[in-house]
Design an enzyme around this catalytic site. Structure first.
Site: not given
Ligand SMILES: Cc1cc2nc3c(=O)[nH]c(=O)nc-3n(C[C@H](O)[C@H](O)[C@H](O)COP(=O)(O)O)c2cc1C
Ligand SMILES: Cc1cc2nc3c(=O)[nH]c(=O)nc-3n(C[C@H](O)[C@H](O)[C@H](O)COP(=O)(O)OP(=O)(O)OC[C@H]3O[C@@H](n4cnc5c(N)ncnc54)[C@H](O)[C@@H]3O)c2cc1C
Ligand code: FES
Lengths: 272, 308
Positions: B25, B131, B134, B270
């Site tokens: 997400s 999620n 928050c 990411t």
């Molecule tokens: C720019 C950005 C926006 C994100 N938006 C959400 C979100 O809307 N809802 C959510 O549950 N996680 C959100 N995440 C978290 C990611 O889904 C993920 O759990 C987190 O980035 C760790 O994984 P990664 O290291 O592969 O990025 C977001 C992460 C990033 C970097």
């Protein structure tokens, strides 16, 4: 849009911390329009991890005028661009593009006044391509180029080769007008009062805002290429948002600079 | 070619995925942009940007800052809202043969329930991902995701509001993630997504101000991999629920570590930003790896951690 691992085919150092990298990639080159950008990797490792946005500088064409490659004009401002400066021919970079909304340019048949390109620093990078395209379709072009010093001026030779008149401004007065590039622009508009002039700007935000104010006062159209920090460049991370007008009541909303921009009609933007 | 292609399909509760690679997400939008460079049907699933009941404008820029091996973000959950998603985004995603998971959030119990109810029964939606990172505005800012009681309550409230399978996404910012995992399970979660981002901040030394407009943000990317792995380890010890492993995954090696620890599927976040083909390539690499290892089903790998 293509994601390609490309070898650097050429490297040219053109000024203090300024250099041009050349790539061969017919698919990307064929799609490049003036104002498009690419996201390029800077390190093979994970530090720094994100790619950097860079405007398409020139499109390379073979003898039959078919695009086969493109170049990027880069200025060192931080760790990523410093790493790029160390690259040599044969090194590989990941390149995603072309991306974004390019400049909207008139076709051959559309009548228009003079096209005034206003640029500061490395914001000059997209403009030789803009000029080329405008000239090809028979339009008149004039460039206003600003930089810190004479040494740091970019693209002046490109414009001269294209036969585009250039006015120069430097912060330290080492070449051309001593001060900001908006002054020669202002002076030109006042003395020549060119009918139906069309403005384009890219550079530091204060400079673009100043051009925007001129465009409003003189009722001239202006497209700006805006810079915002970008993580993805394709519209999925929402990191690059800029404010645009949303209706008549001073309301605004965010749009993505990488997707709805980087080129915007300056009147759409909320200039804070 | 040998007749025995490894079987990459996995089950997350009642949900069958064609393969265990899902886009996380907030890193994949609503799929439209990525569909220009890849066939979304090759992915096991797509988790869309966190949806709230109403359109959300998000935080003021700057919203990201790069950090060693990762990045901080404070997007502020900007999204098109449940209605906008159903009308403009879901119909497009339905065209692909991939699971579509709606990540949802709210500032109060009622907001969570409202968005869950609105999405219930939507054609083409595979599951909800809750999620809970928050703050609960009504309860004075206590995080839904850090207080086990609230985690259980919000999970149950959404469970009752929707017939869709429910994945609960845990935050790593807690002392004992196992306790939160059990709370979500008690509330009726069908699976756990582990982990969301970690809180962090950086300072712009020249101005002596926080770099992000919101002071702190969520850390993601390769830098968080070991924390994410440890959190999956602890979660697996606490529950038998299916786990979606998330955090710092760039490719095969990291994904395999999550599977060995007991994750049933993984989400790529990411990496989608700096390597847009990362998730698609991971599917291919997993298949090839299984083939060379003589592994017939990815499930053979799940929870195969050797101890001692
Ligand atoms: C720019 C950005 C926006 C994100 N938006 C959400 C979100 O809307 N809802 C959510 O549950 N996680 C959100 N995440 C978290 C990611 O889904 C993920 O759990 C987190 O980035 C760790 O994984 P990664 O290291 O592969 O990025 C977001 C992460 C990033 C970097
Ligand atoms: C559409 C677009 C086109 C661009 N075209 C060019 C070009 O043709 N030539 C050129 O030299 N530069 C260009 N830039 C600016 C260039 O992307 C930044 O200078 C570069 O990312 C800085 O990276 P760094 O690691 O050296 O600096 P750092 O400050 O260490 O970068 C850290 C982070 O901030 C972001 N960032 C920092 N400054 C900027 C900035 N001014 N704009 C956007 N992001 C920034 C980087 O993407 C990176 O994620 C362009 C920017 C955009 C948005
Ligand atoms: S840079 Fe990711 S949305 Fe624009």
């Amino acid at each position: 849009m293509y994601d390609r691992r490309l070898a650097i085919e050429s490297v040219a150092h053109v000024g203090p911390g300024q250099f041009i990298l050349g790539f061969e990639c017919p698919e990307i080159a064929a799609q490049c329009r003036p104002g498009h950008f690419v996201m390029i990797s800077v390190a093979e490792s994970i530090d720094p991890v994100l790619r950097r946005p860079m405007a398409i500088y020139r499109v390379l064409r073979d003898a039959s005028n078919t695009p086969y490659g493109f170049t990027l004009l880069i200025e060192v401002v931080g760790c990523g661009t410093a790493l790029l400066e160390q690259k040599s021919i044969g090194d590989h970079l990941e390149v995603l593009g072309p991306l974004g909304v390019p400049f909207s340019l008139p076709t051959k048949d559309e009548a228009s006044g003079e096209h005034l390109l206003v640029m500061g620093g490395v914001g000059s990078a997209p403009f030789p391509l803009v000029a080329e395209e405008l000239l090809k379709s028979g339009h008149r072009v004039r460039a206003f180029v600003g930089a810190r010093t004479a040494e740091a001026l970019l693209c002046v030779d490109d414009f001269r080769e294209l036969g585009v008149p250039v006015e120069v401004a430097t912060d330290d007065g080492s070449e051309g007008f001593h001060g900001y590039v908006v002054h020669p622009l202002q002076g030109y508009l006042e003395s020549e009062d060119p009918a139906n002039a069309v403005l384009y700007a890219c550079g530091p935000t204060p400079m673009m805002r100043a051009v925007h104010e001129i465009a409003i006062i003189r009722n001239l159209p202006l497209q700006v290429s805006f810079e915002a920090p970008m993580a993805c460049g394709i519209g999925v991370c929402l990191s690059c948002v800029v404010r645009v007008d949303a209706g008549d009541y001073g309301d605004w909303r965010y749009v993505r600079c990488c997707r709805e921009g980087p080129v915007f009609d300056s009147r759409r933007l909320v200039w804070q | 070619m040998s007749g025995k292609r490894p079987d990459l399909s996995v089950r997350i509760g009642d949900v069958e995925l064609s393969n265990p690679v899902i886009a996380a997400s907030g890193t994949f939008g609503y799929g439209g942009e990525f569909s220009e460079i890849m066939d979304l049907s090759q992915l096991g699933g797509v988790v869309v940007k966190g949806l709230s009941m109403h359109v959300e404008r998000g935080n003021a820029p700057p919203r990201i800052v790069e950090t060693p091996g990762g990045m901080l973000n404070s997007i502020g959950l900007q999204n098109v809202g449940a209605e906008g998603f159903l009308e403009e985004k879901l119909p497009f995603l339905r065209r692909f043969n991939t699971a579509v998971i709606a990540n949802i959030w709210g500032r109060t119990f009622d907001e969570y329930i409202a968005v869950a109810e609105r999405l219930d029964g939507a054609k083409g939606l595979t599951a909800l991902e809750l999620n809970i990172s928050c703050p609960n505005i009504k309860e004075g800012g206590i995080n839904f995701g850090t207080d086990p009681k609230q985690t259980e309550q919000v999970t149950r409230a959404v469970r009752d509001a929707s017939s869709l399978p429910l994945w609960v996404k845990l935050t790593p910012g807690v002392t004992d993630i196992g306790e939160l995992a059990r709370a979500a399970e008690a509330g009726g979660a069908d699976a756990l997504s582990v982990i969301n981002t970690l809180r962090g901040m950086t300072i712009d030394v020249a101005s002596r101000r926080p770099t992000l407009s919101t002071i702190f943000g969520g850390l993601s990317g390769p830098a968080i991999l070991p924390i994410a792995l440890y959190m999956v380890y602890e979660t697996r010890r606490a529950t038998n629920l299916p786990i979606l492993g998330i955090g710092g995954i760039e490719g095969l090696d990291q994904a395999l570590q999550f599977f060995i620890l007991g994750a049933n599927a993984v989400q790529v976040g990411t990496a989608n930003f700096y390597d847009p083909m990362a998730s698609i390539r991971l599917v291919d690499d997993l298949r090839n790896w299984c083939e060379t290892q003589g592994i017939l089903s990815i499930n053979e790998l799940v929870g195969s951690l050797e101890s001692g």
